[in-house]
Design a protein around this motif. Structure first.
Motif, PDB file in Angstrom:
ATOM      1  N   ARG A   1      -6.200   0.010   5.449  1.00  0.00           N
ATOM      2  CA  ARG A   1      -6.833   1.187   6.061  1.00  0.00           C
ATOM      3  C   ARG A   1      -5.851   2.012   6.879  1.00  0.00           C
ATOM      4  O   ARG A   1      -5.921   3.237   6.863  1.00  0.00           O
TER       5      ARG A   1
ATOM      6  N   THR B   1       0.834  -1.205   0.000  1.00  0.00           N
ATOM      7  CA  THR B   1       0.000   0.000   0.000  1.00  0.00           C
ATOM      8  C   THR B   1       0.863   1.248   0.000  1.00  0.00           C
ATOM      9  O   THR B   1       0.570   2.223  -0.709  1.00  0.00           O
TER      10      THR B   1
ATOM     11  N   ILE C   1      -4.609   0.731  -6.709  1.00  0.00           N
ATOM     12  CA  ILE C   1      -5.483   1.880  -6.452  1.00  0.00           C
ATOM     13  C   ILE C   1      -5.392   2.842  -7.621  1.00  0.00           C
ATOM     14  O   ILE C   1      -4.293   3.143  -8.092  1.00  0.00           O
TER      15      ILE C   1
ATOM     16  N   LEU D   1      -7.763  -5.676   4.646  1.00  0.00           N
ATOM     17  CA  LEU D   1      -8.394  -4.389   4.906  1.00  0.00           C
ATOM     18  C   LEU D   1      -7.795  -3.615   6.088  1.00  0.00           C
ATOM     19  O   LEU D   1      -7.518  -2.423   5.943  1.00  0.00           O
TER      20      LEU D   1
ATOM     21  N   THR E   1     -10.393   4.358  -6.171  1.00  0.00           N
ATOM     22  CA  THR E   1     -10.941   3.009  -6.232  1.00  0.00           C
ATOM     23  C   THR E   1      -9.819   2.060  -5.824  1.00  0.00           C
ATOM     24  O   THR E   1      -8.721   2.119  -6.380  1.00  0.00           O
ATOM     25  N   ILE E   2     -10.121   1.235  -4.859  1.00  0.00           N
ATOM     26  CA  ILE E   2      -9.136   0.324  -4.280  1.00  0.00           C
ATOM     27  C   ILE E   2      -9.525  -1.105  -4.638  1.00  0.00           C
ATOM     28  O   ILE E   2     -10.676  -1.504  -4.438  1.00  0.00           O
ATOM     29  N   TYR E   3      -8.567  -1.841  -5.152  1.00  0.00           N
ATOM     30  CA  TYR E   3      -8.772  -3.256  -5.481  1.00  0.00           C
ATOM     31  C   TYR E   3      -7.847  -4.068  -4.585  1.00  0.00           C
ATOM     32  O   TYR E   3      -6.634  -3.840  -4.578  1.00  0.00           O
TER      33      TYR E   3
ATOM     34  N   SER F   1     -14.607   6.998  -2.008  1.00  0.00           N
ATOM     35  CA  SER F   1     -13.843   5.765  -2.162  1.00  0.00           C
ATOM     36  C   SER F   1     -14.744   4.586  -2.486  1.00  0.00           C
ATOM     37  O   SER F   1     -15.862   4.494  -1.997  1.00  0.00           O
TER      38      SER F   1
ATOM     39  N   VAL G   1      -2.788  -5.337  -3.859  1.00  0.00           N
ATOM     40  CA  VAL G   1      -3.558  -4.098  -3.900  1.00  0.00           C
ATOM     41  C   VAL G   1      -3.221  -3.308  -5.161  1.00  0.00           C
ATOM     42  O   VAL G   1      -2.087  -3.365  -5.656  1.00  0.00           O
TER      43      VAL G   1
ATOM     44  N   LEU H   1     -14.239   0.299  -2.647  1.00  0.00           N
ATOM     45  CA  LEU H   1     -13.364  -0.843  -2.375  1.00  0.00           C
ATOM     46  C   LEU H   1     -13.939  -2.067  -3.067  1.00  0.00           C
ATOM     47  O   LEU H   1     -15.124  -2.369  -2.917  1.00  0.00           O
TER      48      LEU H   1
END
Length: 111
Positions: free
Chosen positions: A74, A36, A105, A70, A61-63, A88, A103, A90
């Motif tokens: 976060r 991240t 984004i 999570l 947008t988070i994949y 946002s 991840v 997810l």
């Protein structure tokens, strides 16, 4: 802990940032926190290239490939967005382009 908001008014011009992946210099860290950080560093660099900051982000947008990531995601995201709290979405996906990626984004900034 809320790190996003449901709506955010955007101004006339927009910057669309493609999905940023967690590989840097051919190396992909293993932890979700480290991945991240790499992704957010890339987003920050894209913003800076256009003289923008995280405050200009209106949508991300988070994949992620596993919902168990999570909490780690976060914690890093909260540090990054601070009080700006872009909208946002997810999405938990079956996989990303590289099996080592946990991840990705993308984002939209307005200025």
């Amino acid at each position: 802990m809320q790190i996003y908001q449901n709506t955010k008014i955007a101004s006339n011009k927009s910057l669309y940032i493609s999905g940023q992946t967690p590989s840097k210099d051919g190396v992909t860290p293993q932890s979700i926190e480290a991945q991240t950080e790499v992704v957010l560093e890339k987003i920050s660099a894209a913003l800076q290239e256009h003289h923008l900051t995280v405050e200009d982000l209106v949508k991300i947008t988070i994949y992620i490939t596993d919902v168990s990531y999570l909490p780690g995601l976060r914690s890093k995201l909260a540090e990054f967005v601070g009080e700006s709290k872009p909208t946002s979405t997810l999405v938990v996906v079956a996989g990303l382009i590289d099996p080592d990626f946990k991840v990705e984004i993308d984002g939209i900034a307005a200025f």
